[in-house]
Scaffold this motif. Structure first.
Motif, PDB file in Angstrom:
ATOM      1  N   GLN A 106      32.425 -12.277  78.760  1.00 22.04           N
ATOM      2  CA  GLN A 106      32.341 -10.946  78.153  1.00 22.04           C
ATOM      3  C   GLN A 106      32.204 -11.055  76.641  1.00 22.04           C
ATOM      4  OE1 GLN A 106      32.239  -8.123  79.965  1.00 22.04           O
ATOM      5  NE2 GLN A 106      31.903  -7.049  78.049  1.00 22.04           N
ATOM      6  N   ALA A 107      32.942 -12.036  76.067  1.00 24.63           N
ATOM      7  CA  ALA A 107      32.830 -12.245  74.618  1.00 24.63           C
ATOM      8  C   ALA A 107      31.412 -12.667  74.244  1.00 24.63           C
ATOM      9  CB  ALA A 107      33.827 -13.319  74.177  1.00 24.63           C
ATOM     10  N   VAL A 108      30.834 -13.509  75.084  1.00 25.36           N
ATOM     11  CA  VAL A 108      29.458 -13.935  74.828  1.00 25.36           C
ATOM     12  C   VAL A 108      28.517 -12.736  74.877  1.00 25.36           C
ATOM     13  CG1 VAL A 108      27.551 -15.276  75.758  1.00 25.36           C
ATOM     14  CG2 VAL A 108      29.804 -16.279  75.659  1.00 25.36           C
ATOM     15  N   VAL A 109      28.734 -11.883  75.880  1.00 25.17           N
ATOM     16  CA  VAL A 109      27.861 -10.711  76.019  1.00 25.17           C
ATOM     17  C   VAL A 109      28.007  -9.793  74.830  1.00 25.17           C
ATOM     18  CG1 VAL A 109      27.498  -8.628  77.389  1.00 25.17           C
ATOM     19  CG2 VAL A 109      27.791 -10.823  78.517  1.00 25.17           C
ATOM     20  N   GLN A 110      29.252  -9.664  74.358  1.00 29.08           N
ATOM     21  CA  GLN A 110      29.470  -8.731  73.265  1.00 29.08           C
ATOM     22  C   GLN A 110      28.817  -9.172  71.975  1.00 29.08           C
ATOM     23  OE1 GLN A 110      33.634  -8.413  73.459  1.00 29.08           O
ATOM     24  NE2 GLN A 110      33.552  -6.534  74.658  1.00 29.08           N
ATOM     25  N   CYS A 111      28.559 -10.482  71.861  1.00 34.39           N
ATOM     26  CA  CYS A 111      27.867 -10.927  70.648  1.00 34.39           C
ATOM     27  C   CYS A 111      26.412 -10.554  70.666  1.00 34.39           C
ATOM     28  CB  CYS A 111      27.934 -12.448  70.537  1.00 34.39           C
ATOM     29  SG  CYS A 111      29.565 -13.035  70.464  1.00 34.39           S
ATOM     30  N   GLY A 112      25.955  -9.960  71.733  1.00 35.20           N
ATOM     31  CA  GLY A 112      24.542  -9.634  71.807  1.00 35.20           C
ATOM     32  C   GLY A 112      23.708 -10.817  72.225  1.00 35.20           C
TER      33      GLY A 112
END
Lengths: 495, 521
Positions: A106-112
């Motif tokens: 999810q953190a990876v996704v949130q970085c765009g």
């Protein structure tokens, strides 16, 4: 000078990482590597990214440190500008971070990162595409929200294009990513289908590469498992009878995934099962079960159970294709409880329809095995429940008395009720069976059963006793010899 | 004289008439009365209320009579003209109020004593009027008495007769009413009789049907029981024909149903033979599939084996080529050709067959192979020459702390392993693309000056002619004035070609359906 700055972490193998953790705290390593990412020389950037990736790959604490160190946004921004080696390295870092847990993903996704990875999927270099597809696959694996995020980034059509590329490694990774995306929900599977993936995946079943076949079969089974329509779409892509050749492959996991695919298709409706039977799928699966050992057998066993469960004609088809012996061997040989439970369930489904089916199962001498498994205290609860149900189903239809005899001696009361019930149904009409019943000691055993008066068991016992002349019933009743002796004692001879 | 209009409720006039004519000599009266009486027979729908078709309804009704000469102007009679023959009643508001009823002229005496001078006398003239007068005067008291006496008799008679008349009339009316009631009764009985008969017949029919049905069912069921026992008997005795006749004769519904249901289920729902055939087909199919799969597996195995074998052989051959020097010569036997062996080792034979490996090194992977797309014109990547020359044999080892020559030369001629830095171009494809784009744009510029906006500053600037347009002797007209070379001497005809086929109407409209101003945009 810059050349000397190549980070030594690049050359560190996994075994030495513990040493690294001991020597340096991971924060310091991260803090060392971070400024190197912004270095002027691109090679240094690439190598630093590679090092970060390897660190994050090994341990999820390190991956969390990568996330906390705010490295990911930097990577993502520079990804679009750099050359392919940097892209590969950055994608590797994202994959390494995203594979450990849903929160990290999810953190990876949130970085765009998803959009950038999707752009990487359009790159010319197959290595970059592979790295990007791999990262997307690991992110989508965790749950359906992340999968949905991957789909929303527009990755699915690009993945379908990747599948058509000539490089085998890229095909593998793209197929595995599609499988990970479509496994969560029917809507996601439908998105994958709408992108036209099924036709390409179906063509790739013929590819000789074993790992590719694994992924392709897994992807198709994840698509087909959700609903009848999807299963029908997969079938319409003309995978039968080609898929049956996969069941003969030398690679075990290809066999397993092939059996999984056929199972997912067969479980939906009787028509699909009928189709598979007509294509000879049952025979292929039976052979596959016979040739494998261990968990690889499990999907095949379940497939037979599903096919037999739909209707009695299909169950008879399974019996005719010689399906019962392999199931019995599975039941006996396997060590794992869940495989035994599956085999017991499948046998129950085969035998529960009519007396003919029950007879076929009983003749294979599998009922005592089932009973012993039910009684065994070491079996797991699931196994016990399944064997009990299977026994009940088969016994309610079984009229083959020679198979029921041995069960009389060991069965617990709740099973005994069914056995005795079957005897009470058959014995009144068949004189030869009555004779056999007496000679094999069944009547004696029945007399020894203690049943509550008024219960169903007592009624059955009464019915059985009424089939025989009174003398013989009395003869076999327990304690008869004592009664006779007492009579002898009390007898007053007439002189 | 017109008869009096048939008056409603005229009783049979005879009574009236007789009463009428009894005491008096109202003969003339009879005439108008009789037709009136007869006229009753001509009762018709003209009557008020029209209720007189069926019954002689004795409703009292005031009758209207046309004034007859005898009766004079219309006199309202009593409310019951039939009834009160004896007693005069006062009229109900008819005509001007009179103290006493007017008496018919010269009529019967029961209306009251007529004044003597009204009475008409037959034959009595006015001859000896005085004598007559005296005579009349003499008779007067007797007359008075006579009159009184007569009236009294008449009165008494009248009473009796009235009562008698009433009785008779009431009796008759009663008879009539009773007759009517009897008639009604008869009618009603008739209707009710018919209706009840109809109802009961319906009910009866229903009962009959149910009874018949029950009887039939019992009969059939009995027949079924009997049939079963009979049938077993017949089959045991093996007589088919008799059984058939028996069946045809007494087949019960239950039997029919049983047969039909059995047939239907066996044919459509659970066709045993079709199922059997299907299972056989399935097993045959399974056999075929198993065979095919077996063949496929065997084929795979064979191919794998073949591949392995080929690989091994290739390796062996390569080894043989490399170790070609182990080949035995005339003088010295090679290691594979030991003199103690009966025949040479297969390796020896292989050595004999193989060509010695040339000294050419294998082709090194070109470092620029991956960058092919950077060089659009260069199709073959440049390869570096690996060092071909070997170190000379038998060279004297140089004196001194020198490294081993072979090592040095190896290092010197080691093929270049380009580092990441060298192999990768520093510019990313994005930048390269940008540079390309800029070059393309510069190439395609018409001229290098920027296009500036219209302003007065540039108004007087001279326009630079483009190369295309400026010719040697000024502007060329080609491209502006004319676009084509025209050679009229080569034309076939002097006129334009005409279209033979009609033009398509739709296409004629092109550009002409709307006005031209829309096209400026």
């Amino acid at each position: 000078m810059h050349q000397q700055c190549y980070p030594s972490a690049n050359f560190i193998s996994v075994e030495h990482l513990n040493f690294l953790q001991v020597l340096f705290t991971w924060k310091s390593v991260m803090s060392l590597l971070r400024p190197l990412l912004l270095d002027v020389v691109p090679t240094i950037q690439q190598t630093a990214a590679l090092a970060l990736g390897r660190l994050a790959n090994y341990n999820d604490d390190l991956a969390e440190a990568v996330v906390k160190g705010d490295i990911l946004p930097q990577l993502v921004c520079s990804l679009s500008e750099q050359n392919r080696f940097y892209k590969k390295a950055a994608a590797f870092v994202l994959r390494a971070v995203g594979k450990h847990s849903p929160q990290l993903a999810q953190a990876v996704v949130q970085c765009g990162a998803l959009e950038t990875l999707a752009i990487c999927l359009e790159d010319f270099d197959p290595g970059v595409k592979e790295a990007a597809a791999w990262a997307l696959g690991y992110i989508a694996r965790h749950n359906s929200e992340l999968s949905q995020a991957v789909v929303d980034a527009g990755a699915v059509p690009l993945l379908v294009l990747c599948i058509q590329e000539p490089e085998i490694a890229l095909k593998r990774i793209a197929a595995s990513t599609l499988s990970d995306i479509s496994k969560h929900s029917p809507e996601l599977a439908q998105t994958v289908v709408d992108a036209g993936a099924i036709a390409h995946l179906a063509q790739m079943i013929l590819n000789p590469d074993a790992k590719l076949k694994r992924q392709v079969l897994s992807a198709l089974s994840q698509i087909a498992k959700h609903s009848v329509d999807l299963a029908e779409l997969v079938v319409e892509a003309e995978i039968f009878p080609v898929v049956l050749t996969c069941l003969k492959d030398s690679d075990e996991y290809v066999k397993k995934n092939g059996a999984t695919l056929i199972r997912e298709i067969a479980k939906h409706t009787p028509e699909l099962s009928q189709f598979i039977v007509n294509a000879g799928g049952v025979a292929a699966v039976i052979d596959c079960i016979g040739s494998c050992r261990g968990t690889v057998r499990l999907p095949g066993i379940m497939m037979l159970g599903y096919v037999a469960a739909h209707s009695e004609n299909l169950s008879m088809a399974v019996i005719v294709s010689k399906g019962i012996p392999p199931l019995c061997t599975c039941l006996v040989e396997e060590q794992e409880d869940h495989i035994k439970a599956a085999a017991a369930w499948a046998l129950g489904q085969v035998g529960r329809h009519t007396p003919e089916h029950a007879r076929a199962v009983a003749v294979a001498n599998v009922l005592p095995t089932l009973l012993s498994m039910y009684m065994d205290t070491h079996s797991s609860e699931d196994l016990q429940v399944k064997t009990k149900r299977a026994l009940k189903n088969i016994l309610q239809k079984c009229t083959y008395l020679p198979a029921l005899e041995p069960l009389l001696h060991d069965a617990p009361p709740n099973i005994m009720k069914h056995i005795v019930g079957q005897f009470s149904k058959v014995l009144p009409h068949d004189s030869k069976a009555r004779r056999l019943f007496v000679t094999t000691g069944g009547l004696k055993k029945v007399q020894e059963i203690k049943a509550e008066p008024g219960s169903l068991l007592q009624e059955y016992i009464n019915t059985i006793n009424n089939c025989f002349p009174e003398e013989i019933v009395r003869y076999y009743s327990p304690g008869y010899s004592e009664i006779l002796l007492e009579r002898v004692e009390n007898y007053q001879p007439v002189l | 004289m017109n008869p009096a209009p048939p008056s409603p409720g005229r009783s049979p006039g005879r009574l009236r008439r007789s009463a009428h004519t009894g005491p008096g000599a109202g003969g003339g009266r009879a005439a108008p009365q009789a037709p009136a009486g007869r006229a009753r027979k001509r009762l018709g729908p003209r009557q008020e209320g029209g209720r007189h078709h069926l019954s002689p309804s004795p409703a009292p009704h005031r009758q209207h009579r046309a004034p007859s000469p005898l009766t004079g102007p219309r006199r309202p009679l009593g409310p019951s003209p039939r009834g009160c023959l004896c007693r005069p009643r006062s009229p109900h508001g008819a005509g001007p109020g009179r103290g006493r009823p007017r008496l018919p002229a010269g009529g019967a005496g029961w209306y009251g004593p007529l004044p003597w001078w009204r009475r008409r006398r037959a034959g009595g003239g006015s001859g000896g009027s005085m004598a007559a007068l005296a005579r009349l005067r003499a008779r007067l008291p007797a007359l008075r008495e006579e009159c009184f006496r007569r009236n009294r008799c008449v009165d008494e008679d009248r009473k009796i007769k009235y009562k008698a008349a009433v009785k008779i009339q009431s009796w008759f009316r009663g008879c009539r009413v009773r007759a009517y009631l009897r008639h009604l009764n008869k009618m009603v009985i008739c209707i009710q009789k018919r209706w009840r008969g109809y109802q009961s017949r319906r009910y009866f029919r229903k009962i009959v049907k149910t009874a018949y049905f029950i009887m039939k069912m019992n009969f059939y069921n009995e027949m079924a029981v009997r049939l079963k026992s009979v049938r077993s008997f017949w089959t045991e005795s093996g007589v088919n024909k008799g059984r058939m006749w028996h069946l045809i004769g007494t087949l019960s519904a239950l039997e029919i149903q049983k047969r039909w249901r059995g047939y239907y289920v066996r044919k459509y729902i659970h066709n045993y033979y079709a199922l059997k055939k299907y299972l056989e087909a399935v097993s045959v199919n399974n056999e075929i599939v198993r065979n095919e799969l077996q063949e496929y597996a065997e084929m795979n195995e064979k191919e794998k084996k073949k591949k392995d074998q080929e690989k091994k052989e290739k390796e062996k051959e390569y080894q043989a080529r490399k170790m070609h020097y182990l080949l035995s010569t005339e003088q010295i036997a090679g290691i594979y050709n030991s003199p103690f062996r009966k025949s040479p080792d297969p390796m020896e034979l292989l050595l004999r067959q193989s060509k010695p490996l040339s000294h050419r090194r294998q082709q090194v992977k070109s470092p620029f192979r991956d960058e092919l797309y950077d060089w659009p014109t260069c199709t073959r990547p440049p390869t570096f020459h690996a060092g071909e020359s070997l170190p000379p044999i038998g060279r004297q080892k140089p004196q001194g702390p020198f490294r081993d020559t072979a090592e040095v030369l190896r290092q010197r001629y080691m093929p270049l392993e380009p580092t990441l830095r060298v192999a990768a171009s520093i510019d990313s494809p994005l930048e390269k693309a940008r540079v390309e784009m800029k070059r393309g744009e510069w190439r395609n510029h018409i001229h290098d000056n920027e296009f500036l906006p219209f302003s007065s500053y540039h108004k007087n600037e001279k326009y630079d002619l483009s190369i295309h347009r400026s010719g040697k002797y000024g502007q060329e007209t080609y491209g502006i004035k004319h676009f084509r070379e025209v050679q009229p001497n080569k034309w076939v005809t002097g006129k334009d070609f005409q279209t033979v086929l009609p033009s398509i109407v739709l296409f004629e409209k092109f550009g002409k359906t709307y006005s031209r101003c829309g096209q400026i945009v």
